[in-house]
Design a protein around this motif. Structure first.
Motif, mmCIF file in Angstrom:
data_model
loop_
_atom_site.group_PDB
_atom_site.id
_atom_site.type_symbol
_atom_site.label_atom_id
_atom_site.label_comp_id
_atom_site.label_asym_id
_atom_site.label_seq_id
_atom_site.Cartn_x
_atom_site.Cartn_y
_atom_site.Cartn_z
ATOM 1 N N THR A 92 3.061 11.623 9.901
ATOM 2 C CA THR A 92 2.639 10.356 10.517
ATOM 3 C C THR A 92 3.159 10.229 11.948
ATOM 4 O O THR A 92 2.514 9.599 12.800
ATOM 5 C CB THR A 92 3.145 9.186 9.637
ATOM 6 O OG1 THR A 92 2.489 9.301 8.382
ATOM 7 C CG2 THR A 92 2.840 7.830 10.239
ATOM 8 N N ASP A 132 -4.684 -6.667 5.603
ATOM 9 C CA ASP A 132 -5.410 -5.785 6.525
ATOM 10 C C ASP A 132 -4.692 -5.765 7.876
ATOM 11 O O ASP A 132 -4.601 -6.782 8.556
ATOM 12 C CB ASP A 132 -6.848 -6.305 6.683
ATOM 13 C CG ASP A 132 -7.680 -5.367 7.559
ATOM 14 O OD1 ASP A 132 -7.172 -4.289 7.934
ATOM 15 O OD2 ASP A 132 -8.837 -5.739 7.865
ATOM 16 N N PHE A 133 -4.170 -4.613 8.247
ATOM 17 C CA PHE A 133 -3.436 -4.500 9.508
ATOM 18 C C PHE A 133 -4.316 -3.981 10.650
ATOM 19 O O PHE A 133 -3.810 -3.686 11.728
ATOM 20 C CB PHE A 133 -2.231 -3.560 9.344
ATOM 21 C CG PHE A 133 -1.129 -4.116 8.467
ATOM 22 C CD1 PHE A 133 -0.371 -5.200 8.882
ATOM 23 C CD2 PHE A 133 -0.844 -3.546 7.235
ATOM 24 C CE1 PHE A 133 0.657 -5.715 8.087
ATOM 25 C CE2 PHE A 133 0.174 -4.046 6.435
ATOM 26 C CZ PHE A 133 0.920 -5.127 6.867
ATOM 27 N N SER A 134 -5.630 -3.881 10.411
ATOM 28 C CA SER A 134 -6.520 -3.298 11.443
ATOM 29 C C SER A 134 -6.373 -4.044 12.755
ATOM 30 O O SER A 134 -6.362 -5.284 12.779
ATOM 31 C CB SER A 134 -7.984 -3.384 11.011
ATOM 32 O OG SER A 134 -8.122 -2.808 9.763
ATOM 33 N N GLU A 150 -2.423 4.368 9.423
ATOM 34 C CA GLU A 150 -3.868 4.649 9.416
ATOM 35 C C GLU A 150 -4.679 3.437 9.850
ATOM 36 O O GLU A 150 -5.792 3.575 10.345
ATOM 37 C CB GLU A 150 -4.320 5.050 7.999
ATOM 38 C CG GLU A 150 -3.997 6.502 7.688
ATOM 39 C CD GLU A 150 -4.165 6.812 6.206
ATOM 40 O OE1 GLU A 150 -4.850 6.051 5.495
ATOM 41 O OE2 GLU A 150 -3.580 7.821 5.789
ATOM 42 N N GLN A 151 -4.108 2.221 9.634
ATOM 43 C CA GLN A 151 -4.875 0.997 9.905
ATOM 44 C C GLN A 151 -4.539 0.367 11.241
ATOM 45 O O GLN A 151 -5.416 -0.090 11.957
ATOM 46 C CB GLN A 151 -4.508 -0.054 8.849
ATOM 47 C CG GLN A 151 -5.226 0.075 7.561
ATOM 48 C CD GLN A 151 -4.789 -1.054 6.612
ATOM 49 O OE1 GLN A 151 -4.153 -2.031 6.993
ATOM 50 N NE2 GLN A 151 -5.176 -0.898 5.370
ATOM 51 N N ALA A 152 -3.235 0.312 11.534
ATOM 52 C CA ALA A 152 -2.772 -0.531 12.645
ATOM 53 C C ALA A 152 -3.170 0.062 13.999
ATOM 54 O O ALA A 152 -3.355 1.281 14.129
ATOM 55 C CB ALA A 152 -1.252 -0.663 12.574
ATOM 56 N N GLN A 153 -3.247 -0.830 14.967
ATOM 57 C CA GLN A 153 -3.489 -0.336 16.329
ATOM 58 C C GLN A 153 -2.242 0.423 16.806
ATOM 59 O O GLN A 153 -2.331 1.525 17.311
ATOM 60 C CB GLN A 153 -3.774 -1.525 17.244
ATOM 61 C CG GLN A 153 -4.191 -1.100 18.633
ATOM 62 C CD GLN A 153 -4.362 -2.331 19.522
ATOM 63 O OE1 GLN A 153 -4.747 -3.408 19.069
ATOM 64 N NE2 GLN A 153 -4.079 -2.172 20.795
ATOM 65 N N PRO A 199 0.837 -1.204 0.000
ATOM 66 C CA PRO A 199 0.000 0.000 0.000
ATOM 67 C C PRO A 199 0.874 1.258 0.000
ATOM 68 O O PRO A 199 1.827 1.340 0.762
ATOM 69 C CB PRO A 199 -0.805 -0.115 1.296
ATOM 70 C CG PRO A 199 -0.160 -1.178 2.110
ATOM 71 C CD PRO A 199 0.639 -2.044 1.190
ATOM 72 N N ILE A 257 0.463 4.695 5.470
ATOM 73 C CA ILE A 257 -0.765 3.919 5.207
ATOM 74 C C ILE A 257 -0.980 2.903 6.333
ATOM 75 O O ILE A 257 -2.100 2.746 6.827
ATOM 76 C CB ILE A 257 -0.683 3.171 3.859
ATOM 77 C CG1 ILE A 257 -0.144 4.066 2.757
ATOM 78 C CG2 ILE A 257 -2.020 2.540 3.505
ATOM 79 C CD1 ILE A 257 -1.120 4.928 2.052
ATOM 80 N N ILE A 258 0.107 2.236 6.750
ATOM 81 C CA ILE A 258 -0.051 1.261 7.846
ATOM 82 C C ILE A 258 -0.486 2.005 9.108
ATOM 83 O O ILE A 258 -1.328 1.513 9.869
ATOM 84 C CB ILE A 258 1.254 0.477 8.098
ATOM 85 C CG1 ILE A 258 1.627 -0.333 6.853
ATOM 86 C CG2 ILE A 258 1.104 -0.463 9.300
ATOM 87 C CD1 ILE A 258 2.902 -1.149 7.002
ATOM 88 N N GLN A 289 -3.936 -4.481 14.633
ATOM 89 C CA GLN A 289 -2.675 -5.215 14.870
ATOM 90 C C GLN A 289 -1.541 -4.292 15.325
ATOM 91 O O GLN A 289 -1.555 -3.092 15.055
ATOM 92 C CB GLN A 289 -2.236 -5.909 13.592
ATOM 93 C CG GLN A 289 -3.246 -6.919 13.126
ATOM 94 C CD GLN A 289 -2.657 -7.871 12.109
ATOM 95 O OE1 GLN A 289 -1.469 -7.920 11.882
ATOM 96 N NE2 GLN A 289 -3.534 -8.640 11.495
#
Ligand code: FAD
Ligand code: NAP
Length: 530
Positions: free
Chosen positions: A335, A170-172, A194-197, A48, A191-192, A174
């Motif tokens: 970031t 999908d790193f949501s 935005e998703q990862a914990q 991504p 990008i990570i 994680q």
């Protein structure tokens, strides 16, 4: 053993264009590609955020006006999926696929002195004999994960940016770690985040990065390019150092007063992209000038990143700006203002080993569900040396290059007849816009093969003395620049025990092309034809 006129390895942009050109000579050709589709780098790098750092209107083939007029780029800097679609479109439109065998690696290629042909074996036990052998294996295709202790015991998921899975990841929710803050790391990290914990970035060397200021393609800008493509492509060929048209300054940074200089940097920072590197003409040759640009970028980092300790870690101090490939980002430094993102300096906090649950450093243990390696490539020679290549007298390419790669004009290696290295060591390659560099090389090679056939020669090879002289020149030119002042992959510094040699030609694409043309016009001076 199947007989062919030419074998091409790789179906990235270099392989595709080589098929197109050699087919026009009426040769019987076959290309082998490890992956299951065309695209090369843009097939493998599905991470991504992956996108081009050369503007879309320029990072494209120039050989067909119909192609460049009909294809529509959607953004100023094209994202990976669209470049992959473009490569697929080129393969389909010009019916190139019928010459490519996918899912097949070339394992070995041995020059057979009794037939003066290459005996080639492939991963599916195929055996081929070919007169010509073209390496279109890519400068950045041999992905590398460092030999971290305990990595095989780590139970989390691992990814390398250059071998990204086809299915979206999908790193949501994680806890994710990223090692590497080169161009790939700098693109994927926002990008990570935005998703990862949580995201931990393990940084060894801070890098200079300029904002891309990406945007949807402007219709007027596109029209302007399309209306003038032939003349703009010609200008890229005759007026640039890299094959990309930038707004090049004719002034030196040190000639300007500080206020004017700042204004210029600010203006270019705001418009974004690699154009920043052309603010002044001496940024890559005069360290004092370079320092003025470095200071400007460091000040920007400190103004973007709120925590000044983090900002200081992110501000590079150990290499000149641009001496490592300049990075182009979207919200990279921003970031680090996110509460779920932590920067770990692994120069102080040394990586010791992987454990089953994460990463152990000298200061702490980090529990991680997934680990992303943005750790780069065995660049420019890795994809060549992964193959067992043997030239005259059974000499291996590995042995020929044991003190560093040498290729006359970056095109051919002494004692390896009829083996052509597209964007090989000693050519502008990776310092240029690569589709441009590929185009120039493939055009030269196909003309060379046509000339061999016309004059009834069977082989061509580089003479050792010409190769030596060229290697000396490549080295001298590199030492007139600031490139040699960084521990970069341009010098092989990222691979343990790799010889430290500045590999690409830093003299610019115009003198390089003129030299190649002169050599061909002078009966292939420096080459031996039999
Ligand atoms: P590649 O695209 O690398 O293709 C080589 C192919 O050879 C691969 O598909 C590989 O699978 C195949 N291959 C290798 N060995 C074998 C074997 N033994 N058997 C069979 N197949 C084999 N350049 C720019 O100018 N601008 C950019 O913005 C830019 N962005 C980049 C972004 C990323 C993430 C990376 C990694 C590189 C980028 N580059 C960029 C450089 C890029 O390498 C070139 O632009 C270009 O795509 C290279 O094309 P190629 O065909 O020479 O090599
Ligand atoms: P890279 O520039 O080689 O970066 C690798 C990163 O991994 C560096 O930060 C490096 O740190 C780090 N690293 C390597 N080994 C490590 C270790 N043992 N411990 C800690 N850190 C380690 O690779 P890349 O980012 O994939 O880029 C390669 C090239 O591909 C680019 O320079 C560019 O030419 C091209 N590219 C272009 C784009 C684009 O914008 N279009 C995007 C991606 C890639 P050190 O610096 O300390 O070695």
């Amino acid at each position: 053993m199947k007989n062919l006129d030419a074998v091409i390895i790789g179906a990235g942009f270099a392989g595709l264009y080589a098929i197109y050109q050699l087919r026009q000579l009426g040769l019987q050709i076959r290309a082998f590609e490890k992956g299951d589709d065309v695209g090369g780098v843009w097939y493998w790098n599905r991470y991504p955020g992956a996108r081009c750092d050369v503007e879309s209107m320029q990072y494209s083939f120039a050989f067909s006006n119909e192609l460049q007029q009909s294809w529509r780029w959607k953004e100023r800097f094209t994202p990976q999926p669209e470049i992959l679609s473009y490569a697929q479109h080129v393969a389909n439109r010009f019916k190139l696929r019928e010459h490519i065998q996918f899912n097949t690696s070339v394992i070995s290629a041995h020059f057979n002195e009794s037939t003066s042909r290459w005996d080639i074996t492939t991963s599916d036990q195929g055996q081929y004999s070919a007169q010509f052998f073209l390496m279109a294996t890519g400068c950045l295709s041999s992905a590398r994960i460092p030999d971290f202790e305990g990595l095989n015991t780590y139970k989390g998921k691992t990814f390398h940016t250059g071998q990204w899975p086809k299915m979206p990841v999908d790193f949501s929710g994680q806890c994710v770690g990223v090692i590497g803050t080169g161009s790939s790391g700098i693109q994927i990290i926002p990008i990570i985040a935005e998703q990862a914990q949580t995201l931990h970035v393990f940084q060894r060397t801070a890098n200079f990065s300029i904002p891309a200021r990406n945007q949807p393609m402007d219709d007027d800008y596109e029209r302007q390019w399309k209306d003038n493509y032939p003349s703009l492509r010609e200008r890229a060929k005759t007026e640039t150092t890299s094959g990309t048209l930038y707004t090049r300054s004719t002034r030196k940074a040190t000639e300007m007063d500080a206020v004017e200089r700042q204004q210029e940097y600010k203006r270019r920072w705001q418009t974004g992209g690699v154009n920043f590197m052309y603010s002044f003409k001496d940024l890559m040759t005069d360290i004092k000038s370079n320092e003025t640009a470095e200071d400007f970028v460091r000040a920007q980092i400190r103004s973007i990143v709120k925590n000044q300790e983090v900002a200081n870690l992110l501000a590079p101090t150990d290499h000149p700006l641009g001496s490592k490939r300049i990075c182009i980002d979207t919200n990279y430094f921003q970031t680090y203002n996110k509460s779920n993102v932590t920067l770990v300096d692994v120069k102080l906090n040394l990586i010791q080993s992987f454990t089953s649950t994460g990463l152990q450093t000298s200061h702490a243990h980090y529990k991680l569900d997934a680990m992303v390696f943005a750790t780069g490539y065995d660049a420019m020679t890795g994809s060549f040396l992964d193959i067992d290549i043997r030239g005259r007298h059974g000499n291996t390419l590995k042995n020929a290059w044991k003190e560093g790669p040498k290729a006359y004009l970056g095109l051919m290696v002494a004692d390896f007849p009829n083996l052509f290295t597209i964007t090989g060591p000693g050519s502008p390659s990776i310092l240029a816009q690569m589709i441009f560099a590929i185009g120039q090389h493939v055009d030269w090679i196909s003309q060379c093969i046509a000339d061999l056939q016309k004059n009834k020669f069977t082989t061509i090879e580089a003479k050792s003395d010409a190769q030596e002289q060229w290697a000396t020149h490549v080295n001298e030119v590199a030492h007139q620049t600031l490139f040699v002042q960084a521990n970069s992959w341009y010098l092989g510094a990222n691979i343990p025990n790799k010889p430290r040699v500045f590999v690409p030609y830093a003299g610019g694409v115009v003198p390089y092309r003129q030299k190649c043309e002169k050599v061909a016009a002078n009966d292939y001076e420096g080459f031996k034809r039999i």
